[in-house]
Design a protein around this motif. Structure first.
Motif, PDB file in Angstrom:
ATOM      1  N   ALA A 157      -7.690   4.175   2.869  1.00  0.00           N
ATOM      2  CA  ALA A 157      -8.957   4.975   2.809  1.00  0.00           C
ATOM      3  C   ALA A 157      -9.208   6.135   2.898  1.00  0.00           C
ATOM      4  O   ALA A 157     -10.162   6.738   2.660  1.00  0.00           O
ATOM      5  N   ASP A 158      -8.141   7.132   3.138  1.00  0.00           N
ATOM      6  CA  ASP A 158      -8.036   8.187   3.437  1.00  0.00           C
ATOM      7  C   ASP A 158      -7.786   9.131   1.919  1.00  0.00           C
ATOM      8  O   ASP A 158      -7.803  10.155   1.866  1.00  0.00           O
ATOM      9  N   LEU A 159      -7.242   8.288   1.092  1.00  0.00           N
ATOM     10  CA  LEU A 159      -7.088   8.675  -0.456  1.00  0.00           C
ATOM     11  C   LEU A 159      -8.411   8.914  -1.082  1.00  0.00           C
ATOM     12  O   LEU A 159      -9.236   8.077  -1.278  1.00  0.00           O
ATOM     13  N   ASP A 160      -8.626  10.085  -1.578  1.00  0.00           N
ATOM     14  CA  ASP A 160      -9.685  10.498  -2.224  1.00  0.00           C
ATOM     15  C   ASP A 160      -9.451  11.620  -3.356  1.00  0.00           C
ATOM     16  O   ASP A 160      -9.110  12.686  -2.789  1.00  0.00           O
ATOM     17  N   ALA A 177       0.656  -1.243  -0.101  1.00  0.00           N
ATOM     18  CA  ALA A 177       0.092   0.019  -0.152  1.00  0.00           C
ATOM     19  C   ALA A 177       0.825   1.202   0.013  1.00  0.00           C
ATOM     20  O   ALA A 177       0.640   2.285  -0.581  1.00  0.00           O
ATOM     21  N   THR A 178       2.022   1.227   0.556  1.00  0.00           N
ATOM     22  CA  THR A 178       2.748   2.433   0.560  1.00  0.00           C
ATOM     23  C   THR A 178       3.204   2.860  -0.830  1.00  0.00           C
ATOM     24  O   THR A 178       3.554   4.045  -1.024  1.00  0.00           O
ATOM     25  N   MET A 179       3.418   1.871  -1.740  1.00  0.00           N
ATOM     26  CA  MET A 179       3.877   2.124  -2.987  1.00  0.00           C
ATOM     27  C   MET A 179       2.559   2.820  -3.786  1.00  0.00           C
ATOM     28  O   MET A 179       2.583   3.717  -4.423  1.00  0.00           O
ATOM     29  N   ILE A 180       1.357   2.284  -3.528  1.00  0.00           N
ATOM     30  CA  ILE A 180       0.127   2.978  -4.027  1.00  0.00           C
ATOM     31  C   ILE A 180       0.114   4.077  -3.524  1.00  0.00           C
ATOM     32  O   ILE A 180      -0.368   5.082  -4.296  1.00  0.00           O
ATOM     33  N   ARG A 181       0.492   4.509  -2.301  1.00  0.00           N
ATOM     34  CA  ARG A 181       0.211   5.804  -1.899  1.00  0.00           C
ATOM     35  C   ARG A 181       1.031   6.902  -2.212  1.00  0.00           C
ATOM     36  O   ARG A 181       0.755   7.870  -2.608  1.00  0.00           O
ATOM     37  N   GLU A 182       2.261   6.408  -2.642  1.00  0.00           N
ATOM     38  CA  GLU A 182       3.465   7.206  -3.463  1.00  0.00           C
ATOM     39  C   GLU A 182       2.873   7.651  -4.902  1.00  0.00           C
ATOM     40  O   GLU A 182       3.017   8.576  -5.269  1.00  0.00           O
TER      41      GLU A 182
END
Length: 235
Positions: free
Chosen positions: A72-75, A42-47
């Motif tokens: 879930a905070d990514l919008d 998930a850290t790479m997706i967040r990046e």
């Protein structure tokens, strides 16, 4: 893969897509990247999200649900399910994804329709076509495609958007274009048969055949390794 490498690989993927669209004489926004994030943390997706990527493709239901909870905070973020779908996993997919690319039989479509929560928008659907007639590969045949498309179009909680295929790997641009041309022609045929359906999506093309797919009208390009690096083995 470090932040710097991810930023470079994502930029390179965007440039490659833009160059392919330009070579095909298509508008720069005619196709977009779907970042295939299976087996990646998930850290790479967040990046990637912070670098402007918004659409992500996952193949494994439980792995994807864990990532969705962590992110879930990514919008906005748009989750596509692109892997084989078993009947016992349809509820989780219907409840937690915006798109499904791998519908190849009416039973699966019916379960997704019945299990899609009413509070959510209808689930965007691509029908997976076995465009190279490979016995070992999932997908509806071209002959059976119109019947399946009509069934899905009639389901109120599904939104039939287009077709997806993973052709058998071949060498050479012309050879790569041939199955993509067949998929494009199949979509054109469905548009005539189902004029009320918003059939605007061709999910086709990966790292090895992006240019051929764009030449034949791809609107969603699925890139994993080219963005995130080599995949790690799942436990």
């Amino acid at each position: 893969m470090t932040d710097v490498v991810l930023s470079e690989s994502l930029a390179a993927a965007r440039t490659r897509l833009a160059d392919a669209l330009n070579a095909a004489g298509r508008p720069i926004d005619a196709a977009r990247l779907l970042a295939v994030s299976k087996t990646k943390p998930a850290t790479m997706i967040r990046e990637a999200w912070h670098l402007g990527q918004r659409e992500f493709g996952e193949n494994y239901v439980q792995e994807a649900l864990d990532k969705q909870a962590e992110l879930a905070d990514l919008d906005p973020i748009v989750w596509h399910f692109i892997g084989p779908l078993q009947s016992n996993k349809t509820r989780e997919v219907a409840e937690h994804f915006a798109w499904v690319h791998s519908v190849d039989r009416e039973k699966i479509a019916r379960r997704l329709n019945d299990q899609r929560p009413g509070a959510l928008d209808p689930l965007d659907i691509c029908l997976q076509v076995n465009i190279s007639d490979e016995p070992s590969k999932s997908g509806v045949s071209l002959e059976a495609l119109p019947t399946l498309a009509e069934a899905v179009q009639a389901m109120p909680r599904l939104h039939l958007r287009g077709l997806m295929a993973i052709p058998a790997p071949v060498e050479g641009l012309d050879a790569q274009r041939a199955p993509f041309a067949r998929l494009r022609e199949a979509l054109e045929g469905l548009r005539e048969r189902l004029p009320e359906a918003p059939l605007d999506t061709l999910s086709m093309g990966m790292s090895g055949d992006l240019e051929a797919a764009v030449l034949e009208g791809a609107t969603l390009i699925r890139l994993g390794t080219a963005i995130f690096g080599e995949r790690t083995a799942r436990e």
